[in-house]
Write an enzyme that holds these catalytic residues in place. Structure first.
Site, PDB file in Angstrom:
ATOM      1  N   LYS A 194      -6.474  -1.436  -7.319  1.00 58.46           N
ATOM      2  CA  LYS A 194      -7.447  -0.618  -7.285  1.00 58.46           C
ATOM      3  C   LYS A 194      -7.605   0.434  -8.948  1.00 58.46           C
ATOM      4  O   LYS A 194      -7.993   0.430  -9.776  1.00 58.46           O
ATOM      5  CB  LYS A 194      -6.832   0.334  -6.316  1.00 58.46           C
ATOM      6  CG  LYS A 194      -7.864   1.553  -6.293  1.00 58.46           C
ATOM      7  CD  LYS A 194      -7.444   2.520  -4.796  1.00 58.46           C
ATOM      8  CE  LYS A 194      -8.791   3.948  -5.594  1.00 58.46           C
ATOM      9  NZ  LYS A 194      -7.987   4.959  -4.451  1.00 58.46           N
ATOM     10  N   GLU A 200       4.030  -4.291 -11.779  1.00 62.33           N
ATOM     11  CA  GLU A 200       3.842  -5.338 -11.169  1.00 62.33           C
ATOM     12  C   GLU A 200       2.842  -5.843 -10.974  1.00 62.33           C
ATOM     13  O   GLU A 200       2.899  -7.228 -10.993  1.00 62.33           O
ATOM     14  CB  GLU A 200       4.219  -5.292  -9.988  1.00 62.33           C
ATOM     15  CG  GLU A 200       5.682  -4.226  -9.086  1.00 62.33           C
ATOM     16  CD  GLU A 200       5.288  -2.706  -9.515  1.00 62.33           C
ATOM     17  OE1 GLU A 200       4.145  -2.506  -9.801  1.00 62.33           O
ATOM     18  OE2 GLU A 200       6.522  -2.267  -8.122  1.00 62.33           O
ATOM     19  N   GLY A 253      -5.784   2.958  -1.771  1.00 61.98           N
ATOM     20  CA  GLY A 253      -5.210   1.033  -1.426  1.00 61.98           C
ATOM     21  C   GLY A 253      -4.404   1.260   0.109  1.00 61.98           C
ATOM     22  O   GLY A 253      -5.229  -0.155   0.077  1.00 61.98           O
ATOM     23  N   ARG A 254      -3.732   2.205   0.661  1.00 66.50           N
ATOM     24  CA  ARG A 254      -3.520   1.051   2.197  1.00 66.50           C
ATOM     25  C   ARG A 254      -4.562   1.183   3.065  1.00 66.50           C
ATOM     26  O   ARG A 254      -4.312   0.778   4.378  1.00 66.50           O
ATOM     27  CB  ARG A 254      -2.568   1.967   2.364  1.00 66.50           C
ATOM     28  CG  ARG A 254      -2.448   3.840   2.731  1.00 66.50           C
ATOM     29  CD  ARG A 254      -1.241   4.377   2.354  1.00 66.50           C
ATOM     30  NE  ARG A 254      -1.649   6.345   2.336  1.00 66.50           N
ATOM     31  CZ  ARG A 254      -1.860   6.747   1.810  1.00 66.50           C
ATOM     32  NH1 ARG A 254      -1.906   6.244   0.733  1.00 66.50           N
ATOM     33  NH2 ARG A 254      -2.074   8.204   1.170  1.00 66.50           N
ATOM     34  N   GLU A 339       3.315   6.260   4.016  1.00 64.11           N
ATOM     35  CA  GLU A 339       3.307   6.591   2.381  1.00 64.11           C
ATOM     36  C   GLU A 339       1.479   7.313   3.185  1.00 64.11           C
ATOM     37  O   GLU A 339       1.656   8.684   1.939  1.00 64.11           O
ATOM     38  CB  GLU A 339       1.816   5.581   1.516  1.00 64.11           C
ATOM     39  CG  GLU A 339       1.886   6.135   0.089  1.00 64.11           C
ATOM     40  CD  GLU A 339       1.750   4.594  -0.894  1.00 64.11           C
ATOM     41  OE1 GLU A 339       2.257   4.094  -1.203  1.00 64.11           O
ATOM     42  OE2 GLU A 339       0.312   4.108  -0.143  1.00 64.11           O
ATOM     43  N   HIS A 370      17.275  -9.319  19.213  1.00 65.59           N
ATOM     44  CA  HIS A 370      17.884 -10.303  18.762  1.00 65.59           C
ATOM     45  C   HIS A 370      18.721  -9.285  17.429  1.00 65.59           C
ATOM     46  O   HIS A 370      19.581  -9.527  16.721  1.00 65.59           O
ATOM     47  CB  HIS A 370      18.092 -11.302  18.763  1.00 65.59           C
ATOM     48  CG  HIS A 370      17.143 -11.990  20.184  1.00 65.59           C
ATOM     49  ND1 HIS A 370      18.458 -12.286  21.208  1.00 65.59           N
ATOM     50  CD2 HIS A 370      16.329 -12.651  20.850  1.00 65.59           C
ATOM     51  CE1 HIS A 370      17.928 -12.794  21.700  1.00 65.59           C
ATOM     52  NE2 HIS A 370      16.108 -13.091  21.947  1.00 65.59           N
ATOM     53  N   LYS A 496       7.530   5.560 -10.264  1.00 68.70           N
ATOM     54  CA  LYS A 496       6.950   4.696 -11.560  1.00 68.70           C
ATOM     55  C   LYS A 496       7.203   5.109 -13.194  1.00 68.70           C
ATOM     56  O   LYS A 496       7.527   4.296 -14.060  1.00 68.70           O
ATOM     57  CB  LYS A 496       5.728   5.129 -11.448  1.00 68.70           C
ATOM     58  CG  LYS A 496       5.065   4.286 -10.710  1.00 68.70           C
ATOM     59  CD  LYS A 496       3.124   3.695 -10.114  1.00 68.70           C
ATOM     60  CE  LYS A 496       3.119   3.252  -8.968  1.00 68.70           C
ATOM     61  NZ  LYS A 496       1.842   3.503  -8.223  1.00 68.70           N
TER      62      LYS A 496
HETATM   63  O1  F6P Z   1       2.939   2.880  -5.920  1.00 65.54           O
HETATM   64  C1  F6P Z   1       1.720   2.754  -4.736  1.00 65.54           C
HETATM   65  C2  F6P Z   1      -0.024   2.423  -4.808  1.00 65.54           C
HETATM   66  O2  F6P Z   1      -0.089   3.819  -5.817  1.00 65.54           O
HETATM   67  C3  F6P Z   1       0.207   2.550  -3.685  1.00 65.54           C
HETATM   68  O3  F6P Z   1      -0.797   3.473  -2.645  1.00 65.54           O
HETATM   69  C4  F6P Z   1      -1.275   1.114  -3.631  1.00 65.54           C
HETATM   70  O4  F6P Z   1      -1.442   0.262  -2.574  1.00 65.54           O
HETATM   71  C5  F6P Z   1      -0.311   0.204  -4.794  1.00 65.54           C
HETATM   72  O5  F6P Z   1       0.415   1.350  -5.405  1.00 65.54           O
HETATM   73  C6  F6P Z   1      -1.197  -0.238  -5.243  1.00 65.54           C
HETATM   74  O6  F6P Z   1      -1.755   0.059  -6.600  1.00 65.54           O
HETATM   75  P1  F6P Z   1      -3.090  -0.603  -8.059  1.00 65.54           P
HETATM   76  O7  F6P Z   1      -3.737  -1.267  -6.349  1.00 65.54           O
HETATM   77  O8  F6P Z   1      -3.072   0.647  -8.105  1.00 65.54           O
HETATM   78  O9  F6P Z   1      -2.003  -1.652  -8.348  1.00 65.54           O
END
Ligand code: F6P
Length: 531
Positions: A194, A200, A253-254, A339, A370, A496
Site C-alpha cells: 500500500k 521487508e 491493508g488488512r 490489528e 492434537h 519499525k
Molecule cells: O506493519 C503493519 C502494516 O502497516 C499493515 O497494516 C499492513 O498491512 C502491512 O504493514 C503492509 O503495509 P504495506 O502494504 O504498506 O507494505
C-alpha cells in the site's frame, strides 16, 4: 463525549454477567428445546449457530441494547456511506466499495486488472524470452500478503491458470526456498505494498528484481508489476504506469484483498473466481447493511464476542476451520482482528474502561485437536472457539469428510457438555479405588465452554467472500461497541522506527541506545565473528 445510554447499557450487561451461573450454557439448552434453531442465523450461504454460548434471552436483549446505545447501525451506515470513520488517519474505510458497486475509480482498476489477466492468460503478455507466464510471485507483507495468500491457499486447484507464491518475510531463507522452485523466464512478480515503503517488501523486491536481471538482463524488469496507493514510489522503483495498479488509501491493508492487492488471485485463480469472491463479499455487505440487528450475522458475532470478553472475562478466541484449504484463514483473522481491535485508547483519546480485542489464534481441525485443544478443554480460563465447517468437500473421499465433520461437531459438543467427576468415576468403575481417586479429577471436563459453529455448503470463491466479509464487518461492529478506531494501527510504528537504529548498530554505524539491545547486538556480532 459522555453517552449515558451506553453507560446504562454497559451497567445492565455487567450486572447480568455478575449473576451466579452467568457462564452456564447447558441450562439454556435444558430450558429451551428450540435453542439450537432459535440461535442459528443465516445470510446467503452462511449459517451461524450461536447456541453454544451463555447468551440467554436477557443477555441478548442487553447486548442489543448496547448496540443501540453505541449506535452500531449509525457507524455501519457512515462506514458504508464513505464517511471518515477512521479519524486518527483522517480517512473513510472504503474496503466494501472495492467489491464492485458504482465507484468509477474502482471499476476502472478492476477493468485494467481484468485486461491484464486476459493478456497474461491469453499469451499476449509474455516474459522477456517470449515464454508464457506460469507463476506469479506476490511480494508483500501483512495485509498485502495474508488475505491473498489465504484465498489462494483456499481456492487454488491444479486446473487453475497459474501458480501463486507469496513472499513476505525479510528473512531471505524464504526467498531462497521460493527461488529454487521458480523459472525466471516464466515468473511474473507483483510488488504489493500500500505504502511502497515497507522495509521487508522493498528489500525482497530488490532481491527478486536482481534475480530477474541476472537471469534475463534488463528486460527482466518487464516481469515486475506494482500494486500500491503510492504511484510515485512505484514509478521510482522503475515500474511503468501501465503495470502499476492503484487503489485508494481509504482501503486499510488488512481489508485490501478485494482491491488491486488481489491481483495475484485474479491471475492464479482466473478472473471469474476473483469476481465471484467479490460478489460473495458484496452479498454479505448487503446483508450487513439491511438486516435488523437481531438477525445481523456480523453484529450477533460481535455481540457474542463482546459478552465473552467483557461479560465473562475470556481473553482469547481460537479459530478452527475444519477444512485444510482454510489453513491460512486463522492467520488472516489474526491480523484483521488484532490489528483492528488491539487498542486501549478510545476515540475520544481517553483510556478504554474495559478489555477490547481478544488474542486470536488457530489451526485447521482436526490438527488443532492434537495441539492446543487440551488447554481449551481443561485450562483454567475458557477460550471461545469458532468452528468452521464445510458441508460438501471437493474430493470423492466421503468417509474422510464425514470423520472431519464429526470431529468438528464433537469438539463443540465436548466443550459444551463436559464430563463430570461422577461420570469419570462411573467410567473407571472396577479400577483400584486409590487410582480412581488420584486420576479421576484429571479426566473431568467442566463443560459450559463456548463455541460458534459456522457452516457453509461448499468452499467456493463466493462462500469464502461471504465468510471473510462477515469477519470484517464483525470487526467494524466491535470497534463501534468498544468506542475504538478499528481502522488505524499506530501500534506497529515504534518497532519499525527502532529497527532503523538496531540495523545501524548491527552494521556498526552507531551504538545501540538501549542497554539490553546493545548487549544483544554485541552477542550477535561476537557470534558472527566480529573482532
Ligand atoms: O506493519 C503493519 C502494516 O502497516 C499493515 O497494516 C499492513 O498491512 C502491512 O504493514 C503492509 O503495509 P504495506 O502494504 O504498506 O507494505
Amino acid at each position: 463525549m459522555p453517552n449515558d445510554d451506553a453507560d446504562a447499557a454497559w451497567s445492565a450487561l455487567m450486572a447480568l454477567a455478575r449473576r451466579p451461573g452467568a457462564r452456564a450454557i447447558r441450562p439454556l439448552f435444558a430450558a429451551d428445546p428450540e435453542r439450537a434453531a432459535r440461535c442459528t442465523h443465516g445470510a446467503g450461504d452462511v449459517l451461524l449457530d450461536l447456541s453454544r454460548s451463555a447468551v440467554s434471552e436477557d443477555v441478548l436483549a442487553a447486548l442489543l441494547r448496547l448496540a443501540r446505545a453505541t449506535d452500531v447501525a449509525g457507524f455501519r451506515d457512515r462506514m458504508l456511506g464513505g464517511a471518515v470513520v477512521n479519524p486518527t488517519e483522517g480517512r473513510a474505510a472504503l474496503h466494501a466499495a472495492q467489491r464492485g458497486g458504482g465507484d468509477a475509480a474502482v471499476q476502472a482498476t478492476l477493468a485494467r486488472m481484468q485486461d491484464f489477466c486476459g493478456a497474461v492468460h491469453g499469451g499476449a503478455l509474455r516474459g522477456a524470452t517470449g515464454a508464457r507466464f506460469t507463476d506469479v510471485v506476490n511480494i508483500g507483507i501483512g495485509g498485502s500478503d495474508l488475505g491473498p495468500a489465504m484465498v489462494a491457499r483456499a481456492l487454488w486447484t491444479p486446473a487453475a491458470p497459474m501458480r501463486a507464491h507469496y513472499l513476505a518475510n525479510v528473512d531471505a531463507h524464504a526467498w531462497e526456498e521460493l527461488r529454487a522452485r521458480l523459472d525466471p523466464a516464466r515468473t511474473l512478480v507483483l510488488v504489493a505494498s500500500k505504502t511502497f515503503t515497507t522495509q521487508e517488501t522493498m528489500t525482497n523486491a530488490a532481491l527478486v528484481r536482481a534475480w530477474l536481471v541476472a537471469a534475463l538482463g534488463e528486460a527482466g524488469t518487464t516481469h515486475l508489476a506494482a500494486l500500491s496507493t503510492n504511484l510515485t514510489a512505484a514509478a521510482g522503483f522503475g515500474i511503468p504506469a501501465e503495470r502499476v495498479f492503484g487503489f485508494a488509501d481509504t482501503v486499510g491493508g488488512r481489508f485490501s484483498l478485494w482491491s488491486a492487492i488481489g491481483l495475484s488471485l485474479a491471475l492464479a485463480l482466473g478472473w471469474s473466481a476473483f469476481a465471484a469472491l467479490l460478489a460473495g463479499a458484496r452479498a454479505m455487505d448487503e446483508h450487513f447493511a439491511a438486516a435488523p440487528p437481531a438477525a445481523s450475522l456480523p453484529l450477533l458475532l460481535a455481540l457474542t464476542e463482546l459478552w465473552h470478553v467483557n461479560g465473562l472475562g475470556y481473553p482469547a478466541r481460537a479459530v478452527l476451520p475444519y477444512d485444510e484449504r482454510l489453513a491460512r484463514f486463522p492467520a488472516h483473522l489474526q491480523q484483521l482482528e488484532m490489528e483492528s481491535l488491539g487498542k486501549a485508547v478510545a476515540l475520544d483519546g481517553g483510556m478504554v474502561a474495559r478489555a477490547t480485542g481478544p488474542v486470536v489464534f488457530g489451526e485447521p481441525g482436526t490438527n488443532a485437536q492434537h495441539s492446543f485443544m487440551q488447554l481449551i478443554h481443561q485450562g483454567p480460563v475458557p477460550v471461545p472457539v469458532d468452528v468452521i465447517l464445510v458441508a460438501n468437500p471437493d474430493h470423492a473421499h466421503a468417509d474422510s469428510h464425514r470423520k472431519l465433520l464429526a470431529n468438528g461437531l464433537a469438539q463443540a459438543e465436548a466443550l459444551l457438555v463436559g464430563k463430570s467427576l461422577a461420570e469419570v468415576r462411573a467410567e473407571m468403575a472396577g479400577a483400584d479405588a486409590a487410582r480412581i481417586a488420584a486420576i479421576a479429577p484429571h479426566r473431568v471436563f467442566t463443560g459450559d465452554r463456548p463455541s460458534n459453529v459456522i457452516l457453509i455448503p461448499r468452499l467456493t470463491a463466493g462462500t469464502l467472500g461471504q465468510l471473510v466479509a462477515l469477519y470484517e464487518h464483525k470487526v467494524a461492529c466491535l470497534g463501534a461497541l468498544w468506542g475504538i478506531n478499528p481502522f488505524d494501527q499506530w501500534g506497529v510504528e515504534l518497532g519499525k522506527v527502532l529497527a532503523g537504529g538496531t540495523l545501524a548498530a548491527l552494521e556498526g554505524r552507531a551504538a545501540a541506545k538501549q542497554a539490553a539491545t546493545a548487549a544483544s547486538v554485541a552477542a550477535i556480532l561476537r557470534l558472527q565473528g566480529a573482532p
